[in-house]
Write a protein that holds these residues in place. Sequence first.
Motif, PDB file in Angstrom:
ATOM      1  N   THR A  74       0.827  -1.209   0.000  1.00 42.36           N
ATOM      2  CA  THR A  74       0.000   0.000   0.000  1.00 42.36           C
ATOM      3  C   THR A  74       0.862   1.260   0.000  1.00 42.36           C
ATOM      4  O   THR A  74       0.535   2.249  -0.650  1.00 42.36           O
ATOM      5  CB  THR A  74      -0.933   0.012   1.218  1.00 42.36           C
ATOM      6  OG1 THR A  74      -0.160  -0.115   2.424  1.00 42.36           O
ATOM      7  CG2 THR A  74      -1.925  -1.132   1.140  1.00 42.36           C
ATOM      8  N   GLY A  75       1.990   1.217   0.706  1.00 41.92           N
ATOM      9  CA  GLY A  75       2.871   2.389   0.757  1.00 41.92           C
ATOM     10  C   GLY A  75       3.487   2.709  -0.590  1.00 41.92           C
ATOM     11  O   GLY A  75       3.515   3.875  -1.011  1.00 41.92           O
ATOM     12  N   SER A 132      -5.145   0.967   9.368  1.00 47.52           N
ATOM     13  CA  SER A 132      -3.887   1.193  10.090  1.00 47.52           C
ATOM     14  C   SER A 132      -2.694   0.700   9.285  1.00 47.52           C
ATOM     15  O   SER A 132      -1.609   1.301   9.342  1.00 47.52           O
ATOM     16  CB  SER A 132      -3.929   0.495  11.449  1.00 47.52           C
ATOM     17  OG  SER A 132      -4.123  -0.902  11.293  1.00 47.52           O
ATOM     18  N   ASP A 133      -2.862  -0.381   8.521  1.00 47.89           N
ATOM     19  CA  ASP A 133      -1.766  -0.872   7.682  1.00 47.89           C
ATOM     20  C   ASP A 133      -1.444   0.128   6.561  1.00 47.89           C
ATOM     21  O   ASP A 133      -0.273   0.332   6.213  1.00 47.89           O
ATOM     22  CB  ASP A 133      -2.134  -2.224   7.071  1.00 47.89           C
ATOM     23  CG  ASP A 133      -2.109  -3.350   8.099  1.00 47.89           C
ATOM     24  OD1 ASP A 133      -1.392  -3.208   9.102  1.00 47.89           O
ATOM     25  OD2 ASP A 133      -2.810  -4.354   7.893  1.00 47.89           O
ATOM     26  N   ILE A 134      -2.474   0.755   5.999  1.00 49.88           N
ATOM     27  CA  ILE A 134      -2.247   1.756   4.962  1.00 49.88           C
ATOM     28  C   ILE A 134      -1.492   2.950   5.541  1.00 49.88           C
ATOM     29  O   ILE A 134      -0.538   3.456   4.934  1.00 49.88           O
ATOM     30  CB  ILE A 134      -3.590   2.205   4.347  1.00 49.88           C
ATOM     31  CG1 ILE A 134      -4.257   1.026   3.636  1.00 49.88           C
ATOM     32  CG2 ILE A 134      -3.389   3.373   3.390  1.00 49.88           C
ATOM     33  CD1 ILE A 134      -5.624   1.348   3.058  1.00 49.88           C
ATOM     34  N   MET A 190       0.453   3.038   8.339  1.00 50.12           N
ATOM     35  CA  MET A 190       1.819   2.668   8.736  1.00 50.12           C
ATOM     36  C   MET A 190       2.703   2.440   7.518  1.00 50.12           C
ATOM     37  O   MET A 190       3.895   2.746   7.541  1.00 50.12           O
ATOM     38  CB  MET A 190       1.771   1.409   9.603  1.00 50.12           C
ATOM     39  CG  MET A 190       1.099   1.594  10.953  1.00 50.12           C
ATOM     40  SD  MET A 190       1.916   2.851  11.976  1.00 50.12           S
ATOM     41  CE  MET A 190       3.515   2.055  12.242  1.00 50.12           C
ATOM     42  N   GLY A 191       2.121   1.909   6.456  1.00 51.65           N
ATOM     43  CA  GLY A 191       2.910   1.686   5.247  1.00 51.65           C
ATOM     44  C   GLY A 191       3.363   2.966   4.576  1.00 51.65           C
ATOM     45  O   GLY A 191       4.340   2.967   3.814  1.00 51.65           O
ATOM     46  N   ALA A 192       2.678   4.082   4.858  1.00 48.56           N
ATOM     47  CA  ALA A 192       3.034   5.353   4.221  1.00 48.56           C
ATOM     48  C   ALA A 192       4.240   6.018   4.867  1.00 48.56           C
ATOM     49  O   ALA A 192       4.896   6.861   4.231  1.00 48.56           O
ATOM     50  CB  ALA A 192       1.843   6.310   4.271  1.00 48.56           C
ATOM     51  N   ILE A 193       4.560   5.669   6.106  1.00 48.67           N
ATOM     52  CA  ILE A 193       5.582   6.413   6.855  1.00 48.67           C
ATOM     53  C   ILE A 193       6.966   6.350   6.211  1.00 48.67           C
ATOM     54  O   ILE A 193       7.629   7.389   6.064  1.00 48.67           O
ATOM     55  CB  ILE A 193       5.615   5.918   8.318  1.00 48.67           C
ATOM     56  CG1 ILE A 193       4.308   6.317   9.018  1.00 48.67           C
ATOM     57  CG2 ILE A 193       6.821   6.489   9.058  1.00 48.67           C
ATOM     58  CD1 ILE A 193       4.178   5.811  10.437  1.00 48.67           C
ATOM     59  N   PRO A 194       7.491   5.169   5.793  1.00 49.16           N
ATOM     60  CA  PRO A 194       8.826   5.173   5.167  1.00 49.16           C
ATOM     61  C   PRO A 194       8.894   6.043   3.915  1.00 49.16           C
ATOM     62  O   PRO A 194       9.913   6.710   3.673  1.00 49.16           O
ATOM     63  CB  PRO A 194       9.062   3.694   4.837  1.00 49.16           C
ATOM     64  CG  PRO A 194       8.148   2.939   5.720  1.00 49.16           C
ATOM     65  CD  PRO A 194       6.951   3.799   5.901  1.00 49.16           C
ATOM     66  N   TRP A 195       7.845   6.061   3.147  1.00 48.09           N
ATOM     67  CA  TRP A 195       7.845   6.844   1.910  1.00 48.09           C
ATOM     68  C   TRP A 195       7.720   8.334   2.206  1.00 48.09           C
ATOM     69  O   TRP A 195       8.262   9.164   1.470  1.00 48.09           O
ATOM     70  CB  TRP A 195       6.710   6.360   1.007  1.00 48.09           C
ATOM     71  CG  TRP A 195       6.757   4.884   0.805  1.00 48.09           C
ATOM     72  CD1 TRP A 195       6.109   3.931   1.529  1.00 48.09           C
ATOM     73  CD2 TRP A 195       7.567   4.180  -0.140  1.00 48.09           C
ATOM     74  NE1 TRP A 195       6.440   2.675   1.071  1.00 48.09           N
ATOM     75  CE2 TRP A 195       7.326   2.796   0.045  1.00 48.09           C
ATOM     76  CE3 TRP A 195       8.450   4.584  -1.146  1.00 48.09           C
ATOM     77  CZ2 TRP A 195       7.949   1.817  -0.718  1.00 48.09           C
ATOM     78  CZ3 TRP A 195       9.069   3.614  -1.926  1.00 48.09           C
ATOM     79  CH2 TRP A 195       8.817   2.250  -1.704  1.00 48.09           C
ATOM     80  N   LEU A 196       7.035   8.655   3.285  1.00 49.81           N
ATOM     81  CA  LEU A 196       6.968  10.048   3.732  1.00 49.81           C
ATOM     82  C   LEU A 196       8.356  10.540   4.128  1.00 49.81           C
ATOM     83  O   LEU A 196       8.755  11.671   3.813  1.00 49.81           O
ATOM     84  CB  LEU A 196       6.003  10.157   4.917  1.00 49.81           C
ATOM     85  CG  LEU A 196       5.712  11.544   5.484  1.00 49.81           C
ATOM     86  CD1 LEU A 196       5.039  12.412   4.441  1.00 49.81           C
ATOM     87  CD2 LEU A 196       4.846  11.424   6.731  1.00 49.81           C
ATOM     88  N   VAL A 197       9.121   9.683   4.807  1.00 43.16           N
ATOM     89  CA  VAL A 197      10.502  10.041   5.182  1.00 43.16           C
ATOM     90  C   VAL A 197      11.355  10.255   3.930  1.00 43.16           C
ATOM     91  O   VAL A 197      12.163  11.190   3.865  1.00 43.16           O
ATOM     92  CB  VAL A 197      11.104   8.948   6.085  1.00 43.16           C
ATOM     93  CG1 VAL A 197      12.588   9.220   6.330  1.00 43.16           C
ATOM     94  CG2 VAL A 197      10.355   8.876   7.406  1.00 43.16           C
ATOM     95  N   LEU A 198      11.181   9.411   2.917  1.00 40.52           N
ATOM     96  CA  LEU A 198      11.944   9.568   1.675  1.00 40.52           C
ATOM     97  C   LEU A 198      11.613  10.890   0.987  1.00 40.52           C
ATOM     98  O   LEU A 198      12.500  11.533   0.403  1.00 40.52           O
ATOM     99  CB  LEU A 198      11.646   8.400   0.732  1.00 40.52           C
ATOM    100  CG  LEU A 198      12.162   7.022   1.166  1.00 40.52           C
ATOM    101  CD1 LEU A 198      11.649   5.944   0.220  1.00 40.52           C
ATOM    102  CD2 LEU A 198      13.679   7.003   1.213  1.00 40.52           C
ATOM    103  N   GLN A 199      10.358  11.313   1.043  1.00 42.85           N
ATOM    104  CA  GLN A 199       9.998  12.602   0.455  1.00 42.85           C
ATOM    105  C   GLN A 199      10.666  13.749   1.201  1.00 42.85           C
ATOM    106  O   GLN A 199      11.106  14.732   0.582  1.00 42.85           O
ATOM    107  CB  GLN A 199       8.478  12.759   0.470  1.00 42.85           C
ATOM    108  CG  GLN A 199       7.763  11.819  -0.487  1.00 42.85           C
ATOM    109  CD  GLN A 199       6.256  11.865  -0.345  1.00 42.85           C
ATOM    110  OE1 GLN A 199       5.735  12.268   0.695  1.00 42.85           O
ATOM    111  NE2 GLN A 199       5.538  11.455  -1.374  1.00 42.85           N
ATOM    112  N   LEU A 200      10.767  13.640   2.518  1.00 46.47           N
ATOM    113  CA  LEU A 200      11.452  14.682   3.291  1.00 46.47           C
ATOM    114  C   LEU A 200      12.950  14.671   3.020  1.00 46.47           C
ATOM    115  O   LEU A 200      13.599  15.728   3.035  1.00 46.47           O
ATOM    116  CB  LEU A 200      11.176  14.481   4.785  1.00 46.47           C
ATOM    117  CG  LEU A 200       9.715  14.671   5.221  1.00 46.47           C
ATOM    118  CD1 LEU A 200       9.555  14.372   6.700  1.00 46.47           C
ATOM    119  CD2 LEU A 200       9.253  16.086   4.915  1.00 46.47           C
TER     120      LEU A 200
END
Length: 480
Positions: free
Chosen positions: A150-151, A411-413, A415-425
């Motif tokens: 999902t991420g 919740s899985d959707i 939590m799966g977004a967090i690593p990709w959010l860090v990559l965008q930052l």
Amino acid sequence: MMTFFADNLAPLMFFGLIIFMVIGYPAAFSLAAVGLFFGFIGIEMGEIGPDFLGNLTYQMFSVLSNELLLAIPFFTFMGVILERCGLAEDLLEGFGQLFGGVRGGLSYAVILVGAILGAITGTVAASVIAMGLISLPVMAKYGYNIRHATGVIAASGTITQLIPPSLVLIVLADQLGKSPGDMYIGATGASIVQVLLFAGWVFVLSIIRPDHVPALPPEARTLRGWPLLARCARGMIPSLALIFIVLGTIFMGLATPTEAGAMGVVGAMFIAWLNRRLTWKLVYQAMDMTMRLTAMVVFILLGARVFSLVFQGVGGGHWIETMLTALPGGVVGFLIFVNIFIFILAFFLDFFEIAFIVIPLLAPAASALGIDLIWFGVMICANMQTSFMHPPFGFALFYLRGIAPKSIKTSDIYMGAIPWLVLQLILVGLLIAFPGMVTYFLDSTPAVDLQNIQLNLPSAPGNDLGNPPSFDLGQPPSFK
């Protein structure tokens, strides 16, 4: 007390808008209401003249006559058509078979297809929905970790914001007073780095968590050799042709973004016709979504013009510029503050609201600090990608939740977004550290200094010394 209000109308106006936004009142009406309310207060207190609000007619006309904003309905319509025309299916199936033999192969395929769709459609919803419907069941079937699946789908859809012909770049170019073509060229390097960061994370995950991104089993890879190449070409050739029609004509100066968007609509409808998907129902759905999005954007922009006019009239522009240019750390301090501010705003506002409300306030301060506005706009665009990935308000996550099976937890959707959010930052940090990622692709032709122009005229024939020729006509005649 009245003196305090008169001296601080701009800050009060700004915080009044924040209160309306926190309450959840629609942005377009909040902007207009706050602007008119403080406009009448400013007139009563003598801060602005009674005829000042007459400028609103010119502001409204400038919005409705802005040809650049016509690109928004064109790209929206094109995105909806491409979402349902079968192009995404061809691309995902072809690249899924091509990369399926390696760990994370389906993730690489999703990232690459997200980048290609981003270079065609310019809309996040079309990319996320198309890839979610097609690739999420396949990734779940072959054992991909649901959070990762999902991420990567949501994040790959948000690449659309940064890759030309992004709607965000068009709006930012309009608000910063810069050429959309230059904004597109400047975003090219940043979008390439974003794709590489996403692919790099999949590679790292395939090493440290190989069970999260397994390779496809041999029986799932049914295409090999020429059939596989033909399948990939079936999706790539129309995509590359449409990318050239939209982006190539803009980069070569043959068409404006609005004209390129119109040609892209024709190309998208032609592809849908080739795939036997062009129906009156599809056209109606595309027109309906285009009308809704365009109306929303225009109303937000009209409200923003009301707010901006009154805000500038009561000295808000000077207040913002003085406050931001006085931040400790100079340019670096300003950039850190701006990025944190926009990152927080992205929890509550979508990118149109941020672009129309915040950017006109930040641009004068950035210009006063000597910051290149094209680079500044691309950096802000990279930051505003996070508005689609923020749990719990990210629109990409909403789109994915809407089409994902009920067995997949919300919740899985998130939590799966967090690593990709860090990559965008991380991309935002790289843009600050290495501005050449944007400026390298821009035209570096030196500007002409009009104060130091010299005209060298050739000497007269026979005048070898280079002295100016003589025009002595003798004594004037006498008329006594």
